[in-house]
Structures are given as C-alpha cells and as structure tokens.
Design a protein around this motif. Structure first.
Motif, mmCIF file in Angstrom:
data_model
loop_
_atom_site.group_PDB
_atom_site.id
_atom_site.type_symbol
_atom_site.label_atom_id
_atom_site.label_comp_id
_atom_site.label_asym_id
_atom_site.label_seq_id
_atom_site.Cartn_x
_atom_site.Cartn_y
_atom_site.Cartn_z
ATOM 1 N N ARG A 64 27.778 -9.096 38.882
ATOM 2 C CA ARG A 64 28.158 -7.704 39.085
ATOM 3 C C ARG A 64 27.228 -6.828 38.257
ATOM 4 N N VAL A 65 26.730 -5.759 38.854
ATOM 5 C CA VAL A 65 25.790 -4.869 38.166
ATOM 6 C C VAL A 65 26.316 -3.437 38.216
ATOM 7 N N THR A 66 26.274 -2.745 37.083
ATOM 8 C CA THR A 66 26.546 -1.310 37.051
ATOM 9 C C THR A 66 25.238 -0.572 37.330
ATOM 10 N N ALA A 67 25.265 0.330 38.310
ATOM 11 C CA ALA A 67 24.067 1.088 38.687
ATOM 12 C C ALA A 67 24.360 2.577 38.590
ATOM 13 N N VAL A 68 23.443 3.343 37.999
ATOM 14 C CA VAL A 68 23.631 4.787 37.844
ATOM 15 C C VAL A 68 22.414 5.504 38.418
ATOM 16 N N GLY A 69 22.682 6.607 39.091
ATOM 17 C CA GLY A 69 21.609 7.396 39.686
ATOM 18 C C GLY A 69 22.190 8.473 40.576
ATOM 19 N N ARG A 70 21.401 8.886 41.558
ATOM 20 C CA ARG A 70 21.864 9.921 42.475
ATOM 21 C C ARG A 70 21.923 9.393 43.891
ATOM 22 N N ALA A 71 23.082 9.568 44.527
ATOM 23 C CA ALA A 71 23.272 9.114 45.893
ATOM 24 C C ALA A 71 24.049 10.171 46.659
ATOM 25 N N ALA A 72 23.627 10.423 47.893
ATOM 26 C CA ALA A 72 24.238 11.507 48.661
ATOM 27 C C ALA A 72 25.632 11.156 49.155
ATOM 28 N N ASP A 73 25.836 9.912 49.630
ATOM 29 C CA ASP A 73 27.124 9.580 50.239
ATOM 30 C C ASP A 73 27.433 8.100 50.031
ATOM 31 N N PRO A 74 27.650 7.669 48.796
ATOM 32 C CA PRO A 74 27.924 6.245 48.547
ATOM 33 C C PRO A 74 29.289 5.854 49.103
ATOM 34 N N ALA A 75 29.411 4.605 49.577
ATOM 35 C CA ALA A 75 30.680 4.135 50.125
ATOM 36 C C ALA A 75 30.825 2.644 49.867
ATOM 37 N N VAL A 76 32.045 2.236 49.554
ATOM 38 C CA VAL A 76 32.345 0.820 49.364
ATOM 39 C C VAL A 76 32.011 0.070 50.641
ATOM 40 N N GLY A 77 31.341 -1.083 50.496
ATOM 41 C CA GLY A 77 30.996 -1.906 51.645
ATOM 42 C C GLY A 77 29.570 -1.746 52.109
ATOM 43 N N LEU A 78 28.896 -0.694 51.683
ATOM 44 C CA LEU A 78 27.510 -0.508 52.107
ATOM 45 C C LEU A 78 26.602 -1.536 51.440
ATOM 46 N N ARG A 79 25.709 -2.095 52.226
ATOM 47 C CA ARG A 79 24.674 -2.983 51.691
ATOM 48 C C ARG A 79 23.471 -2.103 51.373
ATOM 49 N N VAL A 80 22.951 -2.218 50.155
ATOM 50 C CA VAL A 80 21.928 -1.279 49.703
ATOM 51 C C VAL A 80 20.804 -2.007 48.989
ATOM 52 N N ARG A 81 19.654 -1.367 48.989
ATOM 53 C CA ARG A 81 18.554 -1.756 48.108
ATOM 54 C C ARG A 81 18.380 -0.648 47.091
ATOM 55 N N LEU A 82 18.362 -0.992 45.807
ATOM 56 C CA LEU A 82 18.212 -0.025 44.726
ATOM 57 C C LEU A 82 16.834 -0.178 44.112
ATOM 58 N N ILE A 83 16.181 0.929 43.849
ATOM 59 C CA ILE A 83 14.850 0.930 43.237
ATOM 60 C C ILE A 83 14.915 1.749 41.963
ATOM 61 N N GLY A 84 14.492 1.176 40.849
ATOM 62 C CA GLY A 84 14.547 1.897 39.582
ATOM 63 C C GLY A 84 14.115 1.029 38.427
ATOM 64 N N ALA A 85 14.873 1.065 37.327
ATOM 65 C CA ALA A 85 14.526 0.309 36.120
ATOM 66 C C ALA A 85 15.801 -0.100 35.396
ATOM 67 N N TRP A 86 15.727 -1.192 34.648
ATOM 68 C CA TRP A 86 16.864 -1.673 33.871
ATOM 69 C C TRP A 86 16.942 -0.952 32.535
#
Length: 759
Positions: A64-86
């Motif tokens: 499980r990963v906590t991810a923080v950033g900006r998203a227009a319309d996040p929803a439970v169940g969406l499969r996503v690719r995240l780009i950023g830094a740890w």
C-alpha cells in the motif's frame, strides 16, 4: 536505513529522493483527501505486481502506498499510473509525491467493476457494473465502444445512463489510445495531457500527418515537435518541418521584442534553427504555403519590394501585423481631427492653476501643458525630476475645468497606483480601462464602443507593447483626446514592439520633451546620477564614511562574493546606517534570473536571512513559505490583483492553499493559480518597471555582461525614492554605462505613421 542515491533533506524535515520521472502503477483504494478548489489530493494506492519498495527496509507497507499531489477527479477503483518522486514526511512517513496521474484501463473483471462503478461513470453503481461485466465479460469496454446496443436488457440500466456510459467509455478508451501514441513520440505524461487538451483527444491522425502542430501547444515548443517528427520518420527537409521552423523563428523573434522580420533575416534564423538542412528555395516554398494558409503575413507595398519573396519583404505573425497596421491607422484618424480640436486652456487659465497649486512652472513646462491641451494626440517625455507628474496633474485639472471627463491609466497595476497617488485621481490598468474579458481574451471597449471620456491620459508608455497600444488607441475615438507620457530611456516593453521610440521617430505625434531638472530634490544623487548615466558618465559616489547622500557603491569581486556582500548590505548595513526596515523597504533589482548573483539565488539567500518560521509547501515546482515576499505576474480581474502587485505570504495550509496579503486585500492561491506568483525579495529590472521603492539595491557583475546596458542601469536606479546602493564590480558598472546600444527591435510603425501623414 541507508539514505538512497540523490537523497536530500528539506528544512521542514521532509526528505526526497529519486528522479522526478519515477513512476509506478496501481489501483486507487481510498481517496483520503481531495480539495475541489486546489485539487490537492491524498490517495491510498494498491500497487500492481512487480512493484518494489523504493528503499530497502523503508518503513512503510510495500503493498500500500500513500500518494500526494493534484488530481482533477480521483475515484476509488481507478487504475492509474503515477509519475513523480518518493519522499518521507516527518509526520506522515514515506509517500509518493506525484506530478502526473494517468488513468489506465482495468486489466481484470474485478477491476472493471470498480472502474465502471467509480465517479467517472454517473448513474452506474457496483450492482449494475457487475451485471454489465457478467454479461459482456473481460472485453466489456471494447464491446461497449463498438456495440453499444449490447447494453440493452441489463436490469436497472436506464437508457440515458447507458448512452452516457457509452460516450464516456469511448472517450476514455480514445484518451488511452492517444496517450499511448503520444508517449511513443517521446512525450511525457504531462506533455501528452497538454497536447490532448489543446488539440483534442482525436488528434492522432492530425499529428501523424503533421507532428509539428505540437509546437502550437502552450508550454510545449518546436524542439518537442521536432522530436515527434523524427519518431514518425519525417525527413529533415520536409516542407512541414521547414514551415514549422519558420513559424518558430518568428515566435522567438516576437519573444525578443520584434514586431516583424525582414525575409532574409527570417530565412537565416530558420536555417540556423533547423541546422541548415535546406536551400533557400525550399524555405521560400514553405513560406509561400504559410502565406496561403494565412499563418504569416508578407508586407511588400510598404517597402516597395520588387520581388514577392525578396530579401526586403517584411514578414509578420498575423496578430502583430494587424496590431501594427491598426495602430498606425487609428493614430492617423485621431490626428486627422486636429483642425477640429480647440485648446482646453489658455495661458491665463494655466497661470491661475499654477497659483492655486502653489507652484511656478518653467517656460518649457508651460509650453508642454498648453501643447498637451491643444492636440488630439500628444506625447510628453522626460527623465526623473523634470516634472512629468506635475504636468499630468495640471493637464487633468485644466481638462476637468473645461468640462472634459478625464480617465487615467498605466500598463501595470503598480504603475496605476503610483499614478493615482501622484495625481489624487482614480487610475486603472489599461486592461481594466478597456474592459478586458479573461474568458474571451478580448476587450469590451473598442471602435464600436469607445471610451467615454474627453481626455485619456496614459502614463509609463515605455512599457506599452504594440498589441496593447493597438487596442488602446482603437478605443479612443474623436473628439476624445489622448495624452501619452513616458521615458524613452527606460527599457522597452516586454512584449513585441517599440511603440514609444517609434512615435518619437515618426515625428507624426507632437512631442513635448522635458530635459531640465526642476523638482526640489535636484540635489539628489539618484536624479543627477540617472542623468549622468544617460550622458555616458560614471555615477558620482560619495567619499567613504559620508552617510548624508542617497547613492552608494560597495565593491566585491566575483558573483559569489557579490551575493555575500549584497546580503550583508541589505540585511545589516542599510538598516544600521539609514534606519530602513529591509524586509519592507528594500528592493533588490538584478539584471538576470540565473547565475550565482541572479534573482533566483538572491531570493533564496534573502529568504533564509529573513528567517520566518511557519509552514511551507511544494507547489508548481517551487517552495512557498509563510513570510515570503511575492509578486503577482498577470492581471487577474476576478481576484482584483494585477501584474506587478507585491505582497507577503501570511499562511500556507496543509492542503496547499497559499494566502498572500497585498496592501488592499488578502488573496488565496491554489492549484494552477500558484504559477501567477514569483518570489520578490529580488526581481528583474523588467519586473520593476512602473514601480517605485524606498530603497533599491542592484548587483553588478561582469558575468551579466549580456544585460549590462545603459538603459537597464538607468531604469533600475530610477525606481528608487530615497536610496540606491550598487554592489559588485566597478568594471561591470562601467560596462553598463558605456553600453548605449539598446537591442534593436524590428518594427515598421514609424514608417507606417510617416506614410499616413503623406511623407
């Protein structure tokens, strides 16, 4: 735990590592927090198979990963690719800080159920989503896209919901397909999003035909488009590439202040940009196509060109041609009413106004007032201390006494405030005066709906570019009179054009030039040194130990040492010797952003010297901290804050909302709004135009040689009201004084004005 490679510790206790392009895929299991306004989002992500913990032994659950950033319309169940830094937060632990979030199609039936029952698809809950997948199976999305009739008969699925589901699935799948195509061209996720937003989700076919359209997307450019062209196998001398190179050369020229380019210059610039891959004949063919498509305008008649594509033909971007030609035409129309204009005051009325104001004008000042009151269009020029503000006040007062309604404006909010304070009358930005509409990008005031005034006075017109000047003059229709005020020795406008210099050169508009210093602080070294600089003379600096003057120089060798000395002068010497509060009264004005003695470095040094506590947040690739001095960089009529307004950050929320206190109000920034702000402990000379500050400190180093110009130095020191301190190299100072060669700007406004007058 051993810190990883590229590990860095921030002052707030946050640690970050890994490159900004790090990515992983997973499914959103929980939207912990989402702010609709700022788009700040905290997600709980279940990574996909193959995910590896970023640091061996990291103290977080690797499934499980906590991810923080900006998203227009996040929803439970969406499969996503995240780009950023740890990173690791002192309170919240290890987390992934994403800059890009890409929604991916589900890969199994359970994922399909979560996806279809998410907020993406209105009216489809988990029960109906499961019924859909039970009927259509693993290929549910493709079936819905290709055979929407397959949704008929599913219990509980209304017809309108089914239609909406079909439209959304088609759009989502097309977006995935287009995103994959763009990534194949070498674009990153954020760049792909920008292309889709600008060119549409169905842009693949158009880009396969001409990938150089990518260059038209805001924030992207020709280099990225050229890379896409290489991916698609376009030849170096392909006409579409040559045309894109020519357009890019024109855009770069406009960024440098040019309104046009002679065709020979355009070919040279485009050839250099494209690494000389084609002969002139091929470039001419591509230019002919751009003219036919109306992407470029060719001016032949004005220069009497004998060949349609001769070297002397003038080439314009369409909006710059329309602005230059329109400005010349509208000025000529105003000037044509000269015979119908009567003076708004005579010598007797001016003498009365002088007595009432308790002043005595010099004969040249009286002549200037009377000329400004007697012409349909008139120009007042002069440097510091020559009485321009006094004359503006008298022109406004005498115009009002004659029954004329007076409107005052300047190009920037800061300059407008100065004008209002100096005249005791309301003043606005030119954009507000003309009724700028941020939604359409147009103005409500124009030739069909001109300004309702008898006299319009515009100050600081050295900052006026050709486009804004065109819209301004178009909205001034006879019998309204136009008074323009500016200092031709200051830096020219940031935008394209050379309006003030061209007006003077054309001799088409009557000009009142003030040269003699009359105001009471004529003994000021700030004023006298400004005029010395204009004459190419080295500024006078008082002897060491003399603290009675208002202009000083502190020597330092090299950019790093100059920055150290500047910080000491700003934070210690000026407060101790002159009693100024450096945090509010001192403004550093530097020639350039980059380098060891540039605006960026000085801002960080002074921010640290200030030592404010409080929260900080990473937004828009920058760190924002409580106590930061900031400057707003565009006109925002909804927030009523304008280009050049300066304030201080008074709070930063955990959700990334920044509140700035300006003199008139507090304004909040979040999401994309934060890009409107810049740190302002130090600003560039261009940013300082139109403003005045109690104290100005300016670094001068030879490394800034490309910007060491007489008009730049003059502009910087004339921003100071009470004290100027130069810090750095005397050689750099002399380089600036000696360099009177202002960057040449290609413009034909003067020629158009001369032609309009029949010369």
């Amino acid at each position: 735990m051993t810190p990883p490679t590229e590990y860095r510790q921030e002052r707030d206790g946050t640690a970050r590592w890994g490159g900004a392009g790090t990515s992983f895929q997973g499914t959103i299991e929980l939207v912990t927090y989402h702010d609709e306004r700022s788009l700040y989002t905290v997600l709980r992500i279940a990574p996909e198979t193959g995910f590896q913990a970023p640091v061996e032994g990291a103290l977080f659950e690797p499934t499980r990963v906590t991810a923080v950033g900006r998203a227009a319309d996040p929803a439970v169940g969406l499969r996503v690719r995240l780009i950023g830094a740890w990173g690791t937060h002192p309170k919240h632990g290890t987390q992934f800080e994403f800059e890009g979030l890409e929604v991916l199609p589900p890969i199994d039936v359970e994922g399909l159920v979560r996806y279809l029952s998410s907020k993406v698809f209105e009216g489809v809950g988990e029960t109906i989503a499961r019924r859909i997948t039970d009927k259509l199976g693993p290929g549910t999305l493709a079936t819905i896209r290709d055979h929407p009739e397959s949704l008929k008969g599913i219990r509980g699925l209304r017809a309108d919901v089914a239609r909406g589901l079909t439209d959304k699935v088609r759009a989502q799948l097309l977006a995935h397909q287009t995103g994959a195509f763009l990534r194949g061209l070498g674009l990153g996720p954020l760049q792909a999003q920008a292309v889709i937003a600008a060119l549409g989700v169905e842009c693949e076919a158009a880009l396969r035909a001409n990938p150089y359209r990518i260059a038209s997307v805001p924030t992207l450019g020709f280099a990225l488009a050229d890379e896409a062209g290489r991916h698609l196998g376009f030849a170096e001398d392909d006409p579409r590439r040559l045309a894109a190179g020519a357009l890019q050369a024109m855009k770069l020229a406009s960024n440098d202040g040019h309104s046009l380019l002679p065709l020979a210059d355009l070919v040279t610039r485009a050839t250099e940009l494209l690494s000389g891959v084609a002969p002139r004949e091929k470039f001419i063919e591509s230019l002919a196509g751009l003219e036919e498509e109306r992407e470029l305008v060719f001016e032949r008649e004005l220069v009497g060109a004998e060949e349609p594509f001769g070297d002397d033909v003038l080439v314009y971007l369409p909006w710059l041609h329309a602005s230059e030609a329109g400005l010349a035409q509208n000025l000529a129309q105003l000037q044509g009413a000269a015979g119908e204009v009567h003076p708004l005051a005579d010598e007797r009325q001016l003498a009365v106004a002088e007595r009432e104001a308790g002043i005595e004008l010099h004969p040249s000042q009286r002549a200037a007032v009377l000329q400004l009151l007697s012409a349909p269009v008139a120009l007042l020029t002069g440097g510091p201390g020559v009485g321009k503000t006094t004359i503006i006040r008298l022109v406004a007062a005498l115009s009002e006494a004659a029954g004329a309604k007076v409107l005052l404006a300047s190009p920037t909010g800061r300059a407008a405030k100065r004008l209002a304070e100096a005249t005791g009358r309301a003043a606005s930005t030119i954009h507000r005066l003309l009724g700028f509409n941020a939604g359409t990008g147009g103005f409500s005031r124009n030739a069909d709906k001109p300004l309702d005034a008898g006299v319009v006075i515009i100050d600081e017109i050295s900052m006026l570019d050709i486009v804004l000047a065109h819209h301004l003059v178009k909205a001034v229709q006879s019998p309204t009179r136009l008074v323009l005020v500016g200092d031709p020795n200051q830096l020219p406008s940031v935008g394209p054009g050379n309006v003030l210099s061209d007006l003077i050169e054309s001799q088409r508009v009557p000009v009142s030039r003030l040269t003699q210093i009359y105001r009471q602080d004529a003994k000021s070294l700030i004023v006298s040194n400004a005029h010395r600089i204009l004459q190419g003379e080295t500024p006078f600096v008082p002897d060491k130990g003399d603290t009675s003057r208002d202009f000083y120089f502190f020597g330092a060798d090299g950019p790093a040492a100059t920055t150290d000395r500047l910080v000491e002068v700003v934070t210690q010497r000026i407060p101790d010797t002159f009693g100024f509060d450096w945090k509010t009264d001192v403004q550093v004005i530097a020639p350039m952003y980059r380098g060891e003695c540039g605006v960026d470095v000085i801002n960080e040094r002074l921010r640290e010297a200030q030592g404010y506590g409080g929260r900080e947040v990473q937004l828009g690739g920058r760190t924002w901290r409580t106590g930061d001095r900031v400057i707003h960089t565009r006109n925002d009529y909804e927030k009523e804050v304008f280009n050049g307004d300066m304030g201080r950050i008074i709070s930063v929320s955990a959700e990334g909302v920044v509140t700035v206190r300006f003199p008139e109000q507090d304004v909040t920034y979040s999401g994309a709004d934060i890009s409107d702000l810049m740190l302002a402990f130090a600003i560039t000379v261009h940013r300082s135009q139109g403003g005045e500050f109690p104290v100005v400190v300016m670094p001068l180093v030879t490394q800034h040689y490309v910007m060491l110009q007489r008009n730049l130095l003059y502009t910087a020191i004339t921003r100071a009201q009470k004290l100027v301190v130069l810090v750095g190299s005397r050689r750099a100072l002399q380089m600036a004084v000696d360099n009177a060669d202002q960057q040449h700007r290609e413009s034909a406004l003067a020629a158009r004005l001369e032609r309009a007058s029949g010369r």
